[in-house]
Enzyme design. Structure first.
Site, short mmCIF file in Angstrom:
data_model
loop_
_atom_site.label_atom_id
_atom_site.label_comp_id
_atom_site.label_asym_id
_atom_site.label_seq_id
_atom_site.Cartn_x
_atom_site.Cartn_y
_atom_site.Cartn_z
N CYS A 98 -11.11 2.61 0.39
CA CYS A 98 -9.70 2.92 0.62
C CYS A 98 -9.30 2.09 1.83
O CYS A 98 -10.03 2.05 2.82
CB CYS A 98 -9.51 4.41 0.92
SG CYS A 98 -7.84 4.83 1.47
N ASP A 131 0.89 -1.17 0.00
CA ASP A 131 0.00 0.00 0.00
C ASP A 131 0.92 1.22 0.00
O ASP A 131 2.14 1.10 0.14
CB ASP A 131 -0.88 -0.02 1.27
CG ASP A 131 -1.80 1.19 1.36
OD1 ASP A 131 -2.41 1.54 0.34
OD2 ASP A 131 -1.90 1.80 2.44
N SER A 132 0.32 2.39 -0.11
CA SER A 132 1.12 3.61 -0.02
C SER A 132 1.60 3.84 1.42
O SER A 132 2.60 4.53 1.64
CB SER A 132 0.28 4.80 -0.46
OG SER A 132 -0.87 4.87 0.36
N CYS A 157 -4.38 -1.73 -1.69
CA CYS A 157 -4.62 -0.31 -1.91
C CYS A 157 -5.66 -0.19 -3.01
O CYS A 157 -5.51 -0.79 -4.08
CB CYS A 157 -3.31 0.34 -2.35
SG CYS A 157 -3.49 2.02 -2.95
N HIS A 215 -7.20 2.56 4.03
CA HIS A 215 -6.98 3.32 5.26
C HIS A 215 -8.27 3.46 6.09
O HIS A 215 -8.23 3.57 7.30
CB HIS A 215 -6.51 4.75 4.95
CG HIS A 215 -5.05 4.86 4.60
ND1 HIS A 215 -4.51 4.36 3.44
CD2 HIS A 215 -4.02 5.44 5.27
CE1 HIS A 215 -3.21 4.64 3.41
NE2 HIS A 215 -2.89 5.30 4.51
N GLU A 260 -2.80 9.00 8.47
CA GLU A 260 -1.34 8.86 8.47
C GLU A 260 -0.69 9.74 9.54
O GLU A 260 0.39 9.44 10.03
CB GLU A 260 -0.76 9.21 7.09
CG GLU A 260 -1.02 8.17 6.02
CD GLU A 260 -0.15 6.90 6.14
OE1 GLU A 260 0.93 6.97 6.73
OE2 GLU A 260 -0.59 5.85 5.65
N1 DGL Z 1 -4.85 3.07 1.09
C1 DGL Z 1 -4.85 3.44 -0.27
C2 DGL Z 1 -6.14 3.17 -0.98
O1 DGL Z 1 -6.79 2.22 -0.62
C3 DGL Z 1 -4.10 4.67 -0.69
C4 DGL Z 1 -4.38 5.93 -0.01
C5 DGL Z 1 -3.49 7.00 -0.58
O2 DGL Z 1 -2.26 6.82 -0.55
O3 DGL Z 1 -4.01 8.00 -1.10
O4 DGL Z 1 -6.50 3.84 -1.92
#
Ligand code: DGL
Length: 265
Positions: A186, A11-12, A74, A188, A154
């Site tokens: 997402c 993931d990022s 992600c 996150h 984050e």
């Molecule tokens: N967690 C990621 C997603 O599901 C990326 C969030 C990001 O880096 O913008 O899109």
């Protein structure tokens, strides 16, 4: 392919840890190599070309570490880079995205008025809407980009009043009025799952990916006779740019002995 080789996950940033945690709970013998591409966070604000090139480089790295499967944990990368990942690595190992299993589960539950929140990259790609409506033309899908949520998480502010304000700002938008289910598009966002549910006063079914994706991965690995056999469960965590916040959140998910290793690609 050795069963006891690790599963590569990326993931990022910390979002993919929600998927890694669900996988670790469901498949405690599996070993993971996790890559958080913190140097390029947030993916959601990057172009499809950039996200694809980061994803392919991470795929190469995880394969060089002997991964037996690749998990794109992600949504932004799943939305724009899955085909390229599948083309490059799919003949070597199973490649998983986090969108298809959630689309299938949402439709299987019979949801018809579906809301999706996600990063700009995910929402602009139309990935959820097109995949949901391809499988069921009768569903309505309203999508809303909610780009402030990733930096809040984050920054370690998920449990603060700031996240309440940001959620109120987005969840009151007309785009989401009248939906009966809301996909957290997402990885996150599951960190805010309870707050979102509370905010919507349990009137809306909140759907997120970790468990759904973990179950799909488990089924596919079992069908391919790729599940780990030994009692290990060792995990290695890499980031492309060391940040203390990532380490703290990762420890909340995986325990205090977790060490981050920095790896530039
Ligand atoms: N967690 C990621 C997603 O599901 C990326 C969030 C990001 O880096 O913008 O899109």
């Amino acid at each position: 392919m050795a069963n006891d080789a690790p599963i590569g996950i990326f993931d990022s940033g910390v979002g993919g840890l929600t998927v890694a945690r669900a996988l670790a709970n469901l498949l405690p013998r599996e070993n993971f190599i996790y890559f958080g591409d913190t140097a390029h966070l947030p993916y959601g604000e990057k172009s499809a070309e950039a996200i694809t090139s980061y994803s392919l480089a991470i795929g190469d790295f995880l394969m060089s570490k002997g991964a037996k499967a690749l998990v794109i944990a992600c949504n932004s990368a799943s939305a724009v880079a899955f085909e390229a990942m599948q083309e490059k690595f799919g003949h070597l190992v199973p490649v998983f995205n986090v969108i298809d299993p959630v689309v299938d589960a949402t439709l299987a539950h019979g949801h018809k008025k579906i809301g999706v929140i996600g990063t700009r990259a995910t929402v602009l790609s139309g990935a959820y809407k097109s995949r949901l409506q391809k499988n069921d033309a009768t569903v309505t899908v309203n999508s809303l980009a909610t780009p402030l949520l990733v930096p809040v998480i984050e920054e370690g502010l998920a449990q603060s009043n700031i996240s309440n304000d940001v959620l109120a700002h987005y969840l009151n938008k007309p785009e989401l009025a009248g939906v009966s289910s809301l996909i957290l598009g997402c990885t996150h966002y599951p960190i805010l799952h309870n707050k979102i549910e509370e905010y919507l006063k349990n009137r809306v079914a909140v759907i997120d990916s970790p468990l759904i994706v973990a179950e799909t991965i488990s089924q596919v690995l079992a069908a391919k006779h790729l599940l780990a056999t030994k009692k290990w469960g060792k995990h290695i965590f890499y980031v492309s740019d060391y940040t203390e916040t990532f380490e703290q959140i990762a420890r909340q998910f995986f325990g205090n002995d977790l060490r981050l290793q920095e790896q530039t690609l």
